[in-house]
Design a protein around this motif. Structure first.
Motif, mmCIF file in Angstrom:
data_model
loop_
_atom_site.group_PDB
_atom_site.id
_atom_site.type_symbol
_atom_site.label_atom_id
_atom_site.label_comp_id
_atom_site.label_asym_id
_atom_site.label_seq_id
_atom_site.Cartn_x
_atom_site.Cartn_y
_atom_site.Cartn_z
ATOM 1 N N ALA A 164 0.917 -1.257 0.241
ATOM 2 C CA ALA A 164 -0.076 -0.082 0.005
ATOM 3 C C ALA A 164 0.753 1.161 0.273
ATOM 4 C CB ALA A 164 -0.921 -0.062 1.240
ATOM 5 N N SER A 165 1.844 1.196 0.857
ATOM 6 C CA SER A 165 2.761 2.460 0.956
ATOM 7 C C SER A 165 3.494 2.543 -0.633
ATOM 8 C CB SER A 165 3.907 2.497 2.009
ATOM 9 O OG SER A 165 4.703 1.396 1.859
ATOM 10 N N VAL A 166 3.989 1.412 -0.985
ATOM 11 C CA VAL A 166 4.778 1.501 -2.474
ATOM 12 C C VAL A 166 3.904 2.264 -3.630
ATOM 13 C CG1 VAL A 166 5.544 0.193 -4.227
ATOM 14 C CG2 VAL A 166 6.295 -0.254 -1.973
ATOM 15 N N ALA A 167 2.454 1.652 -3.312
ATOM 16 C CA ALA A 167 1.566 2.142 -4.435
ATOM 17 C C ALA A 167 1.221 3.589 -4.082
ATOM 18 C CB ALA A 167 0.228 1.269 -4.221
ATOM 19 N N PHE A 168 1.244 4.124 -3.140
ATOM 20 C CA PHE A 168 0.849 5.483 -2.627
ATOM 21 C C PHE A 168 1.929 6.265 -2.937
ATOM 22 C CE2 PHE A 168 -0.904 9.096 -0.587
ATOM 23 C CZ PHE A 168 0.266 9.825 -0.054
ATOM 24 N N ALA A 169 3.257 5.829 -2.761
ATOM 25 C CA ALA A 169 4.306 6.425 -3.305
ATOM 26 C C ALA A 169 4.372 6.668 -4.721
ATOM 27 C CB ALA A 169 5.835 5.913 -2.650
ATOM 28 N N ALA A 170 3.948 5.515 -5.573
ATOM 29 C CA ALA A 170 3.946 5.488 -6.956
ATOM 30 C C ALA A 170 3.034 6.563 -7.430
ATOM 31 C CB ALA A 170 3.987 4.192 -7.523
ATOM 32 N N SER A 171 1.878 6.456 -6.765
ATOM 33 C CA SER A 171 1.043 7.402 -7.252
ATOM 34 C C SER A 171 1.475 9.185 -6.959
ATOM 35 C CB SER A 171 -0.557 7.204 -6.757
ATOM 36 O OG SER A 171 -0.536 7.624 -5.558
#
Ligand SMILES: [Ca+2]
Ligand SMILES: [Ca+2]
Length: 97
Positions: free
Chosen positions: A18-25
């Motif tokens: 979730a944190s990786v996806a957030f950082a990517a977005s």
């Protein structure tokens, strides 16, 4: 406790994803992201190429060399000074793929 450690690891992975996806977005929305920097370079190169008299502005005649830009010249000339700045040009220019 085998089952508990598996569950903890699963939760940790979910949080990590979730944190990786957030950082990517968040990154794709950042103004300094690499793709937009690259297209600015392409726009500046196309601008310099079209700017026949090298005065740093694109007159209507110069813009006419690029049909996609020339067709929208009046619309692109945001400050209505009769020429396109590199910023005005860059707003419309999309690099050929
Ligand atoms: Ca010019
Ligand atoms: Ca202008």
């Amino acid at each position: 406790m085998q089952s508990r450690s598996v569950m903890t690891r699963g939760t940790f992975l979910a949080a990590l994803l979730a944190s990786v996806a957030f950082a990517a977005s968040a990154q794709t929305k950042a103004p300094a992201e690499p793709t937009s920097a690259k297209s600015n370079v392409a726009a500046e190169a196309a601008f310099a190429d079209a700017d026949a008299n090298k005065d740093g502005k694109l007159s209507k005649e110069e813009a006419a060399r690029l049909p996609a830009i020339g067709a929208k010249f009046d619309q692109l000339d945001k400050n209505k000074d009769g020429v396109l700045s590199v910023e005005e040009f860059g707003a419309a220019y999309t690099p050929a793929k």
